[in-house]
Write an enzyme that holds these catalytic residues in place. Sequence first.
Site, PDB file in Angstrom:
ATOM      1  CG  MET A  90      11.042 -15.994  12.375  1.00  0.00           C
ATOM      2  SD  MET A  90      10.401 -16.764  13.893  1.00  0.00           S
ATOM      3  CE  MET A  90      11.942 -17.212  14.678  1.00  0.00           C
ATOM      4  CG  ASN A 107       3.303 -13.221  18.190  1.00  0.00           C
ATOM      5  OD1 ASN A 107       3.441 -13.658  17.042  1.00  0.00           O
ATOM      6  ND2 ASN A 107       4.102 -13.581  19.180  1.00  0.00           N
ATOM      7  CG  HIS A 109       4.894 -18.000  22.015  1.00  0.00           C
ATOM      8  ND1 HIS A 109       6.098 -17.739  21.383  1.00  0.00           N
ATOM      9  CD2 HIS A 109       5.188 -18.816  23.063  1.00  0.00           C
ATOM     10  CE1 HIS A 109       7.071 -18.345  22.030  1.00  0.00           C
ATOM     11  NE2 HIS A 109       6.542 -19.012  23.048  1.00  0.00           N
TER      12      HIS A 109
HETATM   13  C1  GRF Z   1       4.002 -21.004  14.792  1.00  0.00           C
HETATM   14  O1  GRF Z   1       4.310 -22.096  15.620  1.00  0.00           O
HETATM   15  C2  GRF Z   1       3.789 -19.756  15.618  1.00  0.00           C
HETATM   16  O2  GRF Z   1       3.234 -20.020  16.877  1.00  0.00           O
HETATM   17  C3  GRF Z   1       5.192 -19.229  15.776  1.00  0.00           C
HETATM   18  O3  GRF Z   1       5.789 -19.488  14.529  1.00  0.00           O
HETATM   19  C4  GRF Z   1       5.188 -20.612  13.920  1.00  0.00           C
HETATM   20  C5  GRF Z   1       4.767 -20.206  12.534  1.00  0.00           C
HETATM   21  O4  GRF Z   1       4.305 -21.282  11.783  1.00  0.00           O
HETATM   22  N1  GRF Z   1       5.152 -17.833  16.157  1.00  0.00           N
HETATM   23  P1  GRF Z   1       3.672 -21.035  10.339  1.00  0.00           P
HETATM   24  O5  GRF Z   1       4.687 -20.260   9.519  1.00  0.00           O
HETATM   25  O6  GRF Z   1       2.374 -20.310  10.508  1.00  0.00           O
HETATM   26  O7  GRF Z   1       3.489 -22.421   9.804  1.00  0.00           O
END
Ligand code: GRF
Length: 203
Positions: A90, A107, A109
């Site tokens: 994040m 990354n 998304h």
């Molecule tokens: C996922 O939806 C990804 O696309 C976004 O953050 C979320 C992470 O989920 N960037 P996780 O922690 O892998 O369950």
Amino acid sequence: MINLGVLASGKGTNLQAIINACENREIDARVVAVISDNKDAYALEIAKQHNIPSYYVNKAIFSYKLCYEEEIVKRLNKNKVNLIVLAGYMKIVEDTLLSSYENKIMNIHPSLLPCFPGKNAIEQAYNSGVKITGVTIHFVDKGVDTGPIILQSPVPILENDSLESLTERVHQEEHKLYKKAIQLFIEGRLKIDKGKVRILEEK
Ligand code: GRF
């Protein structure tokens, strides 16, 4: 075999899917480091369960973002990471990481970029009335969710979808797509040309 360093701030379901793909030999890689800016990230727990070195790097104790990233780079280098995989990380990636791992940061998304960048992408798509959303894997650049796109996969939004049911399907798609993008990288088949990613034929 390449070494993956995963940066994650949350639940870590993508991390888990990548670890599974490594363990099942679906991809020629191993996760050698997991780093989080959130000490409560379940991703750190997942790493421990798999005996993967895991690090919590507390950004609040660094006065400059660059120092924070230097700390991350140190840990990645120590574990000889070849590719950084952001999985629900994040923080915005800045110069130190970008220059240390040029074109080696991916990354994921949860939308078909460039639609719905930023936070709450699944919710943004759900509320917008579009009939199709999806998942994007891209190389990371200075922007937010703007780097060269590697792979995308659509997920239809169904008439009777709730936000939860749509979220579930998007996540399932994420877990399938990330390992494909990583394997293409491992095989040297991703070529960035004028801001676009060309996928080269299998050798
Ligand atoms: C996922 O939806 C990804 O696309 C976004 O953050 C979320 C992470 O989920 N960037 P996780 O922690 O892998 O369950």
